[in-house]
Design a protein around this motif. Structure first.
Motif, PDB file in Angstrom:
ATOM      1  N   LYS A 291      71.966  88.200   6.863  1.00 50.37           N
ATOM      2  CA  LYS A 291      71.534  89.563   6.547  1.00 50.37           C
ATOM      3  C   LYS A 291      70.961  90.289   7.757  1.00 50.37           C
ATOM      4  CE  LYS A 291      70.589  88.690   1.646  1.00 50.37           C
ATOM      5  NZ  LYS A 291      69.569  88.694   0.572  1.00 50.37           N
ATOM      6  N   THR A 292      70.285  89.533   8.641  1.00 46.10           N
ATOM      7  CA  THR A 292      69.717  90.167   9.833  1.00 46.10           C
ATOM      8  C   THR A 292      70.815  90.620  10.781  1.00 46.10           C
ATOM      9  OG1 THR A 292      67.749  88.784   9.640  1.00 46.10           O
ATOM     10  CG2 THR A 292      68.126  89.841  11.757  1.00 46.10           C
TER      11      THR A 292
ATOM     12  N   LYS B 118      72.414  93.715   9.320  1.00 46.57           N
ATOM     13  CA  LYS B 118      71.538  94.879   9.462  1.00 46.57           C
ATOM     14  C   LYS B 118      71.632  95.481  10.862  1.00 46.57           C
ATOM     15  CE  LYS B 118      67.070  94.208   9.768  1.00 46.57           C
ATOM     16  NZ  LYS B 118      65.682  93.886   9.374  1.00 46.57           N
TER      17      LYS B 118
ATOM     18  N   ALA C 220      73.163  98.910  12.565  1.00 49.98           N
ATOM     19  CA  ALA C 220      72.246  99.720  13.375  1.00 49.98           C
ATOM     20  C   ALA C 220      72.891 100.119  14.695  1.00 49.98           C
ATOM     21  CB  ALA C 220      70.950  98.946  13.624  1.00 49.98           C
TER      22      ALA C 220
ATOM     23  N   TYR D  72      69.126 105.660   9.014  1.00 50.06           N
ATOM     24  CA  TYR D  72      69.299 104.209   8.929  1.00 50.06           C
ATOM     25  C   TYR D  72      68.527 103.492  10.027  1.00 50.06           C
ATOM     26  CZ  TYR D  72      71.447  99.608   8.645  1.00 50.06           C
ATOM     27  OH  TYR D  72      71.638  98.250   8.536  1.00 50.06           O
TER      28      TYR D  72
ATOM     29  N   TYR E 172      64.988 103.038   9.089  1.00 46.78           N
ATOM     30  CA  TYR E 172      64.871 101.912   8.152  1.00 46.78           C
ATOM     31  C   TYR E 172      64.855 100.582   8.899  1.00 46.78           C
ATOM     32  CZ  TYR E 172      66.828  98.099   5.415  1.00 46.78           C
ATOM     33  OH  TYR E 172      67.082  96.856   4.891  1.00 46.78           O
ATOM     34  N   VAL E 173      65.769 100.411   9.857  1.00 43.68           N
ATOM     35  CA  VAL E 173      65.854  99.147  10.609  1.00 43.68           C
ATOM     36  C   VAL E 173      64.572  98.903  11.393  1.00 43.68           C
ATOM     37  CG1 VAL E 173      67.046  97.977  12.508  1.00 43.68           C
ATOM     38  CG2 VAL E 173      68.364  99.135  10.732  1.00 43.68           C
TER      39      VAL E 173
ATOM     40  N   SER F 252      61.869  97.633   9.084  1.00 42.34           N
ATOM     41  CA  SER F 252      62.117  96.364   8.389  1.00 42.34           C
ATOM     42  C   SER F 252      62.328  95.179   9.328  1.00 42.34           C
ATOM     43  CB  SER F 252      63.341  96.513   7.475  1.00 42.34           C
ATOM     44  OG  SER F 252      64.509  96.790   8.232  1.00 42.34           O
ATOM     45  N   SER F 253      62.288  95.389  10.642  1.00 40.33           N
ATOM     46  CA  SER F 253      62.536  94.306  11.604  1.00 40.33           C
ATOM     47  C   SER F 253      61.332  93.388  11.731  1.00 40.33           C
ATOM     48  CB  SER F 253      62.886  94.897  12.977  1.00 40.33           C
ATOM     49  OG  SER F 253      64.065  95.655  12.903  1.00 40.33           O
TER      50      SER F 253
END
Length: 415
Positions: A220-221, A224, A228, A386, A389-390, A393-394
Motif C-alpha cells: 500500500k505504501t 500511495k 504521488a 492528492y 493527502y500523501v 499520511s506518510s
C-alpha cells in the motif's frame, strides 16, 4: 556509510541534464503545432510519447540497477538519449518524432531510476531529502536555461551564415536543440564512464526478479507513492506545457518571445524555491514543508488561470516556486519508508512519471470538448489535493535531518 563525492557530482549533473532535455517540450510546444500542422489535442501526444516511456521502461531499469548497478544503466541511458536526439534532428517528421521522443523518454526513465537510489547511498540516507532538493535546484537550473538556449539557437539558425542554418530545416529552428542534446549526452556518457561508482550496499546485488518488483505493487505504501509521483509530474508538466499556449490563446501574447520567457521564469522560480526549501527542510519536517508548498501552488495556479494577463505573467512563475520541493519531498519520503530494495522501488516510483504522459493529452482533450483551456487547467487541482493527502499520511522509517530548532529529535537521529 562511506560517502562517494564523485558519484554525487555525476548524479547532480545528471539531474541538470535530464531537466535541460525534458523541459524543452513546453517552450517549443506552439512551434511543434505549427511545424507539423496539427491541433493542440494531437500535439499532446508529443509529451505522451516522451512520458509514456517511463511507464514501460522504469521497472526494467529498476531491475537492472538492482542487479547490475547504476553505472551500467546510466551508460545505456546516455547512449539511448544521444541516439534519439540525433534521430529527431535528422528525420523531423511526425512518426519519427514520436519514436525519437519515446527513445529519449526511455533514456530519462533509466537515468531517474538509477540516480535517485545512487544519490541516497552515495550521500547518506539521513541527508537524502536535502540532497534531493539540491538535485531539484539543478533540475530547475537546467529547465531555466533550456528555453534561453532555445531562443538563442533559434535566432542563430535563422542566420544564413550559421552552421545551424545548414543542419535544421527552414521554420524548424527548434530542432537545433536536439543537435545540442546529442552533444550533451555524449559528454555525460564520457564522464560517467570515467567515474567510479563504488558498491557500498549489499542490496544492489540482491537477486530481484520481475515477480519481486510486481509484488511490490501490492504494498500500500508503494502504491500511495507511485500515484504521488504520477500526480506531481502530471501537475508539473501540465503547467509547464500549457503556459505558452495559454498566454497565446487567453491573452494573445507571443508564444515564442513571451511564452518561452515565462516558461524559463517558471523554472527559474523553481530553482529559487529549492534554495528556500533547503533552509526549510533543515528546520522543519519535510511533510510539513510539502503541505505548505502545495497550498502555495494552489493559490498561484488559480491566480494564473483566472487572473489578468499581468497577473498570469507573475503567477505562473510563482507556481514554479511552490513546485520546487515536491519531487524531492515525495521521493525521499518514499525511499525512507523502506529499509531495503530501493533500486526496485525507485523503478516503480519512476514508472509514476507516466503521469506526465497523461496531463497534456487530457488537458488537450478537455480543451477540445469544452472549448476552454482555462477549464481544462482546473483539472490540475486534483493532483495537488492528492499530494497534501500523501504528506499528511506518510510515516517514514528515517526522518529528514534538521537542526532541531523546531522539531523533536527521534530516537534514530539521536543515535
Amino acid at each position: 556509510m562511506k560517502k562517494n563525492l564523485p558519484a554525487v557530482l555525476v548524479v547532480l549533473a545528471t539531474f541538470f541534464t535530464i531537466s535541460f532535455i525534458t523541459n524543452i517540450l513546453g517552450p517549443i510546444f506552439p512551434e511543434l503545432i505549427k511545424s507539423f500542422d496539427i491541433g493542440i489535442a494531437l500535439a499532446g501526444f508529443f509529451p505522451f510519447a516522451f512520458f509514456a516511456a517511463y511507464g514501460v521502461m522504469s521497472i526494467p531499469a529498476g531491475l537492472l540497477a538492482q542487479r547490475i548497478g547504476e553505472k551500467f544503466v546510466m551508460l545505456i541511458a546516455f547512449s539511448l538519449a544521444a541516439s534519439g536526439s540525433l534521430l529527431f534532428a535528422l528525420l523531423p517528421n511526425f512518426a519519427f518524432a514520436m519514436f525519437a521522443l519515446f527513445m529519449i523518454g526511455s533514456a530519462m526513465a533509466f537515468l531517474q531510476v538509477a540516480i535517485n537510489p545512487l544519490l541516497r547511498r552515495a550521500g547518506g540516507s539521513e541527508h537524502f531529502a536535502v540532497l534531493s532538493v539540491v538535485a531539484q535546484l539543478l533540475f530547475g537550473a537546467g529547465a531555466t536555461l533550456s528555453p534561453i538556449v532555445y531562443i538563442g539557437l533559434a535566432e542563430t539558425a535563422q542566420n544564413s551564415n550559421s552552421l545551424m542554418n545548414v543542419l535544421v530545416p527552414e521554420q524548424m529552428e527548434w530542432l537545433s536543440m536536439y543537435w545540442l542534446f546529442a552533444l550533451v549526452c555524449l559528454g555525460m556518457l564520457a564522464w560517467s564512464t570515467l567515474t567510479r561508482f563504488a558498491v557500498a550496499d549489499d542490496e544492489l546485488v540482491a537477486n530481484y526478479t520481475l515477480g519481486d518488483c510486481t509484488a511490490l505493487f501490492k504494498n500500500k505504501t508503494v502504491i500511495k507513492f507511485f500515484f504521488a509521483i504520477a500526480a506531481y509530474v502530471a501537475l508539473e508538466q501540465g503547467i509547464a506545457n500549457s503556459i505558452a499556449i495559454f498566454l497565446q490563446q487567453a491573452h494573445e501574447l507571443d508564444a515564442k518571445n513571451v511564452g518561452a520567457k515565462v516558461v524559463s521564469q517558471f523554472w527559474l522560480m523553481l530553482t529559487i524555491g529549492c534554495m528556500v526549501g533547503l533552509v526549510l527542510m533543515k528546520l522543519f519536517d519535510v511533510r510539513k514543508v510539502l503541505v505548505w508548498f502545495c497550498l502555495g501552488a494552489g493559490g498561484s495556479l488559480i491566480t494564473a488561470i483566472l487572473g489578468s494577463a499581468e497577473l498570469a505573467l507573475i503567477a505562473f512563475p510563482a507556481t514554479g516556486f511552490f513546485l520546487s520541493i515536491m519531487w524531492s519531498a515525495l521521493f525521499s519520503l518514499a525511499l525512507n519508508s523502506f529499509a531495503q530494495g530501493h533500486g526496485a522501488i525507485a523503478g516503480i516510483l519512476c514508472t509514476g512519471i507516466v503521469g506526465g504522459a497523461v496531463a497534456s493529452p487530457l488537458i488537450g482533450a478537455v480543451t477540445y470538448l469544452s472549448g476552454s483551456l482555462t477549464l481544462a487547467l482546473c483539472l490540475l487541482f486534483i493532483p495537488l489535493g492528492y499530494m497534501v493527502y500523501v504528506a499528511n499520511s506518510s510515516n517514514p522509517l528515517v526522518n529528514n535531518h534538521t537542526f532541531r530548532l523546531f522539531e523533536k529529535k527521534s530516537p534514530e537521529q539521536e543515535a
